[in-house]
Design a protein around this motif. Structure first.
Motif, short mmCIF file in Angstrom:
data_model
loop_
_atom_site.label_atom_id
_atom_site.label_comp_id
_atom_site.label_asym_id
_atom_site.label_seq_id
_atom_site.Cartn_x
_atom_site.Cartn_y
_atom_site.Cartn_z
N ASN A 10 53.58 65.49 -42.40
CA ASN A 10 54.73 64.64 -42.75
C ASN A 10 54.27 63.25 -43.15
OD1 ASN A 10 57.28 66.32 -41.82
ND2 ASN A 10 55.73 66.60 -40.26
N GLN A 11 53.06 63.16 -43.77
CA GLN A 11 52.53 61.84 -44.10
C GLN A 11 53.43 61.12 -45.09
OE1 GLN A 11 48.89 62.05 -46.92
NE2 GLN A 11 48.77 63.96 -45.78
N ASN A 12 53.41 59.79 -45.02
CA ASN A 12 54.25 58.90 -45.82
C ASN A 12 55.73 58.95 -45.43
OD1 ASN A 12 52.01 58.05 -47.42
ND2 ASN A 12 52.18 59.97 -48.56
N GLN A 13 56.04 59.61 -44.29
CA GLN A 13 57.40 59.60 -43.76
C GLN A 13 57.40 58.87 -42.42
OE1 GLN A 13 59.54 63.39 -43.69
NE2 GLN A 13 57.95 64.26 -44.99
N VAL A 14 58.43 58.07 -42.18
CA VAL A 14 58.56 57.42 -40.87
C VAL A 14 59.12 58.45 -39.90
CG1 VAL A 14 59.60 55.55 -39.56
CG2 VAL A 14 59.03 55.21 -41.97
N LEU A 15 58.40 58.66 -38.78
CA LEU A 15 58.80 59.65 -37.79
C LEU A 15 59.17 58.92 -36.50
CD1 LEU A 15 55.84 62.11 -38.44
CD2 LEU A 15 58.20 62.41 -39.20
N SER A 16 60.37 59.21 -35.99
CA SER A 16 60.81 58.55 -34.75
C SER A 16 60.06 59.15 -33.56
CB SER A 16 62.31 58.75 -34.55
OG SER A 16 62.60 60.11 -34.25
N ARG A 17 60.06 58.42 -32.45
CA ARG A 17 59.44 58.93 -31.23
C ARG A 17 60.10 60.23 -30.80
NH1 ARG A 17 59.27 53.54 -31.20
NH2 ARG A 17 57.40 52.47 -30.41
N GLU A 18 61.43 60.31 -30.96
CA GLU A 18 62.16 61.52 -30.58
C GLU A 18 61.72 62.72 -31.42
OE1 GLU A 18 63.55 58.54 -30.98
OE2 GLU A 18 64.16 58.17 -28.89
N GLN A 19 61.53 62.50 -32.74
CA GLN A 19 61.04 63.59 -33.60
C GLN A 19 59.67 64.08 -33.14
OE1 GLN A 19 61.79 61.44 -37.45
NE2 GLN A 19 61.75 63.52 -38.25
N GLY A 38 59.51 54.01 -35.39
CA GLY A 38 58.52 54.98 -34.94
C GLY A 38 57.18 54.78 -35.60
N TYR A 39 56.60 55.85 -36.10
CA TYR A 39 55.25 55.80 -36.64
C TYR A 39 55.18 56.58 -37.95
CZ TYR A 39 54.21 54.36 -31.87
OH TYR A 39 54.20 53.71 -30.68
N MET A 40 54.16 56.24 -38.75
CA MET A 40 53.91 57.02 -39.97
C MET A 40 52.42 57.01 -40.28
SD MET A 40 55.43 54.56 -43.00
CE MET A 40 55.34 55.85 -44.24
N LEU A 41 51.98 58.07 -40.94
CA LEU A 41 50.60 58.19 -41.39
C LEU A 41 50.61 57.98 -42.90
CD1 LEU A 41 47.90 59.00 -39.91
CD2 LEU A 41 48.20 61.25 -40.91
N LYS A 42 49.92 56.95 -43.37
CA LYS A 42 49.86 56.71 -44.81
C LYS A 42 48.60 55.94 -45.15
CE LYS A 42 52.24 52.25 -45.04
NZ LYS A 42 53.23 51.43 -45.73
N GLU A 43 48.17 56.03 -46.41
CA GLU A 43 47.00 55.28 -46.88
C GLU A 43 47.39 53.84 -47.09
OE1 GLU A 43 43.98 56.98 -49.53
OE2 GLU A 43 45.41 58.60 -49.87
N LEU A 81 47.26 55.04 -39.43
CA LEU A 81 48.39 55.21 -38.52
C LEU A 81 49.13 53.88 -38.36
CD1 LEU A 81 49.71 57.37 -36.82
CD2 LEU A 81 47.95 57.05 -35.09
N HIS A 82 50.38 53.86 -38.81
CA HIS A 82 51.14 52.60 -38.85
C HIS A 82 52.37 52.67 -37.95
CE1 HIS A 82 48.83 51.16 -42.36
NE2 HIS A 82 48.81 52.44 -42.69
N THR A 83 52.66 51.55 -37.30
CA THR A 83 53.88 51.41 -36.49
C THR A 83 54.98 50.82 -37.36
OG1 THR A 83 52.55 51.03 -34.51
CG2 THR A 83 54.87 50.37 -34.42
#
Length: 227
Positions: free
Chosen positions: A169-178, A222-227, A215-217
């Motif tokens: 799910n990179q480049n998407q902001v993911l909530s802690r709940e997700q 939440g968090y997201m993985l992106k370049e 890895l970005h906050t």
């Protein structure tokens, strides 16, 4: 040597036990669960090669278990067990991503034959495309090897599962709940602190030694993985 690890989620204990005994006789490793909630939790906490899933389950239905599994895992083959007259369940199950279905009562030999087919197909699919990647970070789902700049990174099973979900799910902001729902399962519902702890573990291993963080906050979300 095990031919593969199979999870059986079936509330009729006699049927579950019969399938388990036959599979173990054939050389498979097995685990069983008798409710949807228990089965989903088991699936999310261990690595399985195939899932046998009854549609009619107490608690979470088989179709709901399937929906939640497919939100994070498209590869593991799922064979549904359905009642004779439940055509809507069969159609819904296939639409949600089930690979196959067996109508009760069924011959165990036919189930074994279908398991062999789907495990063969799965190993071919993973061999064709086992790699997930972002920048110079590469993950091989088949060998569970994680590398960055050609350095091997050792992860625990839970850290690995979290990274896989972030990568898919990179480049998407993911909530802690997700993240909690899809990586830890519903046994941890409400305990979002565990997500922050494991993100910190991942960050220390994946980002801290390198110049570019992936890895970005996203504050307040939440968090997201992106370049």
């Amino acid at each position: 040597m095990s031919k593969g690890k199979i999870l059986i989620i079936e509330d009729e204990k006699k049927i579950a036990r019969l399938i388990q005994l036959e599979l173990e006789y054939e050389g498979y490793e097995t685990a069983t669960a008798h409710t949807g909630t228990e089965g989903l939790s088991l699936f999310q906490s261990q690595q399985f090669d195939l899932l046998i899933l009854d549609v009619m389950l107490p608690g979470l239905s088989g179709l709901e278990v399937l929906r939640r599994i497919r939100s994070t895992n498209q590869l593991t083959p799922v064979i549904l067990l359905t009642a004779r007259d439940s055509l809507p369940d069969k159609i819904s199950g296939l639409d949600l991503g089930a690979n196959d279905y067996m109508t009760k009562p069924f011959e165990i030999e036919e189930l074994l034959a279908r398991i062999r087919v789907w495990l063969r197909n799965q190993s071919t699919a993973i061999e064709e495309n086992p790699l997930l990647q972002i920048g110079d970070l590469t993950v091989d789902e088949k060998t569970r090897m994680v590398t960055r700049e050609k350095n091997t990174i050792e992860l625990t099973p839970r850290e690995f599962d979290l990274l896989i979900y972030l990568l898919k799910n990179q480049n998407q902001v993911l909530s802690r709940e997700q993240l909690l729902t899809n990586v830890w399962g519903f046994d941890y519902y409400g305990d979002t602190n565990v997500v922050d702890v494991y993100i910190r573990y991942l960050r220390k291993k994946l980002d801290a030694p390198y110049s570019t963080p992936y890895l970005h906050t996203v504050r307040g979300v939440g968090y997201m993985l992106k370049e």
